[in-house]
Design a protein around this motif. Structure first.
Motif, short mmCIF file in Angstrom:
data_model
loop_
_atom_site.label_atom_id
_atom_site.label_comp_id
_atom_site.label_asym_id
_atom_site.label_seq_id
_atom_site.Cartn_x
_atom_site.Cartn_y
_atom_site.Cartn_z
N VAL A 1 0.85 -1.21 0.00
CA VAL A 1 0.00 0.00 0.00
C VAL A 1 0.88 1.25 0.00
O VAL A 1 0.64 2.21 -0.75
CB VAL A 1 -0.94 0.00 1.23
CG1 VAL A 1 -1.59 1.36 1.42
CG2 VAL A 1 -2.00 -1.08 1.07
N PHE A 2 1.90 1.24 0.83
CA PHE A 2 2.81 2.39 0.90
C PHE A 2 3.44 2.65 -0.46
O PHE A 2 3.46 3.79 -0.95
CB PHE A 2 3.90 2.12 1.95
CG PHE A 2 4.86 3.26 2.13
CD1 PHE A 2 4.54 4.31 2.99
CD2 PHE A 2 6.06 3.30 1.45
CE1 PHE A 2 5.41 5.38 3.15
CE2 PHE A 2 6.93 4.37 1.60
CZ PHE A 2 6.61 5.41 2.46
N TYR B 1 -3.82 4.63 7.12
CA TYR B 1 -3.56 4.61 8.57
C TYR B 1 -2.56 3.49 8.87
O TYR B 1 -1.69 3.63 9.70
CB TYR B 1 -4.83 4.35 9.37
CG TYR B 1 -5.80 5.52 9.43
CD1 TYR B 1 -5.43 6.79 9.02
CD2 TYR B 1 -7.08 5.34 9.94
CE1 TYR B 1 -6.32 7.85 9.09
CE2 TYR B 1 -7.97 6.40 10.01
CZ TYR B 1 -7.59 7.65 9.57
OH TYR B 1 -8.48 8.69 9.64
N ARG B 2 -2.73 2.38 8.19
CA ARG B 2 -1.83 1.25 8.44
C ARG B 2 -0.46 1.46 7.82
O ARG B 2 0.56 1.22 8.45
CB ARG B 2 -2.44 -0.03 7.86
CG ARG B 2 -3.65 -0.49 8.63
CD ARG B 2 -4.19 -1.80 8.12
NE ARG B 2 -5.25 -2.25 9.01
CZ ARG B 2 -5.73 -3.48 9.02
NH1 ARG B 2 -5.27 -4.37 8.17
NH2 ARG B 2 -6.67 -3.83 9.87
N ALA B 3 -0.46 1.89 6.53
CA ALA B 3 0.80 1.94 5.79
C ALA B 3 1.66 3.15 6.15
O ALA B 3 2.89 3.07 6.14
CB ALA B 3 0.52 1.94 4.29
N PHE B 4 1.04 4.30 6.45
CA PHE B 4 1.81 5.51 6.70
C PHE B 4 1.91 5.84 8.19
O PHE B 4 2.94 6.25 8.66
CB PHE B 4 1.18 6.70 5.96
CG PHE B 4 1.43 6.67 4.47
CD1 PHE B 4 2.41 7.46 3.90
CD2 PHE B 4 0.70 5.82 3.66
CE1 PHE B 4 2.65 7.43 2.53
CE2 PHE B 4 0.93 5.77 2.28
CZ PHE B 4 1.91 6.58 1.72
N ALA C 1 -0.98 -3.59 11.17
CA ALA C 1 -1.79 -4.76 10.78
C ALA C 1 -2.54 -5.23 12.01
O ALA C 1 -2.24 -4.81 13.14
CB ALA C 1 -0.91 -5.87 10.22
N CYS C 2 -3.50 -6.13 11.80
CA CYS C 2 -4.24 -6.67 12.94
C CYS C 2 -3.29 -7.39 13.88
O CYS C 2 -2.39 -8.12 13.44
CB CYS C 2 -5.30 -7.67 12.45
SG CYS C 2 -6.66 -6.89 11.62
N ALA C 3 -3.49 -7.19 15.17
CA ALA C 3 -2.72 -7.88 16.20
C ALA C 3 -1.23 -7.56 16.14
O ALA C 3 -0.38 -8.36 16.53
CB ALA C 3 -2.93 -9.40 16.13
N VAL C 4 -0.89 -6.36 15.62
CA VAL C 4 0.50 -5.91 15.63
C VAL C 4 0.54 -4.59 16.39
O VAL C 4 -0.23 -3.67 16.08
CB VAL C 4 1.03 -5.70 14.19
CG1 VAL C 4 2.48 -5.17 14.23
CG2 VAL C 4 0.96 -6.99 13.40
#
Ligand code: FES
Length: 266
Positions: free
Chosen positions: A34-35, A115-118, A124-127
């Motif tokens: 994604v990034f 939100y996840r990549a940047f 990620a889930c559970a990270v």
């Protein structure tokens, strides 16, 4: 069973793990892709906004459409209009950039993605995430994400303009109908993908049949909602397909405008 209410201390605490995650799969791959994808789009978009080869009859580059500045060639102007006066000297693409950008930036899917990549919030889930606190989208500045529904209406206007450009690409350089080049196909495919992405929007789904208590009393709205819901289920795929199609279409038109790809095959 323990109840977790807003006041419950259980809810306030995070899992006390020493390591960042217990996951052993390649959880980092999706945010990394994604990034890379979004960065490629941003870099291309920055270049395209300042590139002047955005029109060659009958093709109009999507990143500069509609062309509303007086610097636009007369054939490139939407219905011949140039509502901005001579005082406007910046690239014409800047005038309309905020509409599709705002639509994608506030899109529910893209929000999750960037939100996840940047922000890595979380990656990620559970990270575990690096941020100490989470305030969500209930306060400044992310509360502005709620204006997404209004960007939807503006995105419909942009999709309509790109469809109009695709129809005009069936004309030849002299304005006669019947032209069919690779550019025509690329612009048509792009317009279709933009519509599939736009109509699959969660706001569109709400507009078609949100707050209805009885579908049976609104058969047309039910049909529209069923169609939009099918698109909505593939919103992520259409988000990426339309992102790349608009970039490819834009780049292709510029290659033709620069003379790197030549008619009659263009
Ligand atoms: Fe993605 Fe509206 S939720 S465009």
């Amino acid at each position: 069973m323990t109840q977790t209410t807003a006041e419950s201390p259980v809810r306030k605490q995070r899992a006390q793990l020493k390591m960042r995650t217990l996951r052993t799969d390649r959880w980092w791959l999706a945010p990394a892709l994604v990034f890379a994808g979004l960065m490629a789009f941003l870099i291309y978009g920055f270049w395209a906004i300042f590139d002047k080869s955005y029109f060659v009859a009958p093709y109009h580059a999507p990143f500069a459409s509609p062309c509303l500045a007086t610097s636009c060639p007369p054939e490139a102007r939407l219905f011949g209009l140039a509502p901005f006066g001579d005082w406007y000297t910046l690239p014409p693409g800047i005038l309309i950039l905020g509409l599709p950008a705002g639509f994608r930036l506030t899109c529910y899917y893209y929000r999750k993605a960037y939100y996840r990549a940047f922000w890595l919030s979380p990656p990620a889930c559970a990270v575990g995430e690096p941020h100490k606190k989470y305030t969500g989208e209930t306060r400044f500045p992310l509360i502005f994400q709620n204006i997404h529904r209004y960007f939807f209406y503006l995105a419909v206007v942009i999709a309509t303009v790109l469809s109009y450009d695709a129809v005009l690409s069936f004309r030849d350089k002299d304005g006669d109908w019947g032209h069919l080049g690779l550019g025509t196909i690329i612009l048509v495919v792009n317009a279709v993908l933009i519509w599939l992405y736009t109509l699959g929007c969660h706001s569109c789904r709400h507009i078609t049949a949100g707050r209805l208590n009885h579908f049976s009393k609104h058969p047309l709205r039910y049909r529209a909602w069923t169609f939009v819901s099918k698109l909505n289920a593939k919103h992520q795929q259409f988000a990426w397909a339309s992102l790349f199609s608009v970039m490819i279409a834009d780049f292709y038109v510029r290659l033709v405008a620069k003379g790197i790809i030549n008619f009659p095959f263009a």
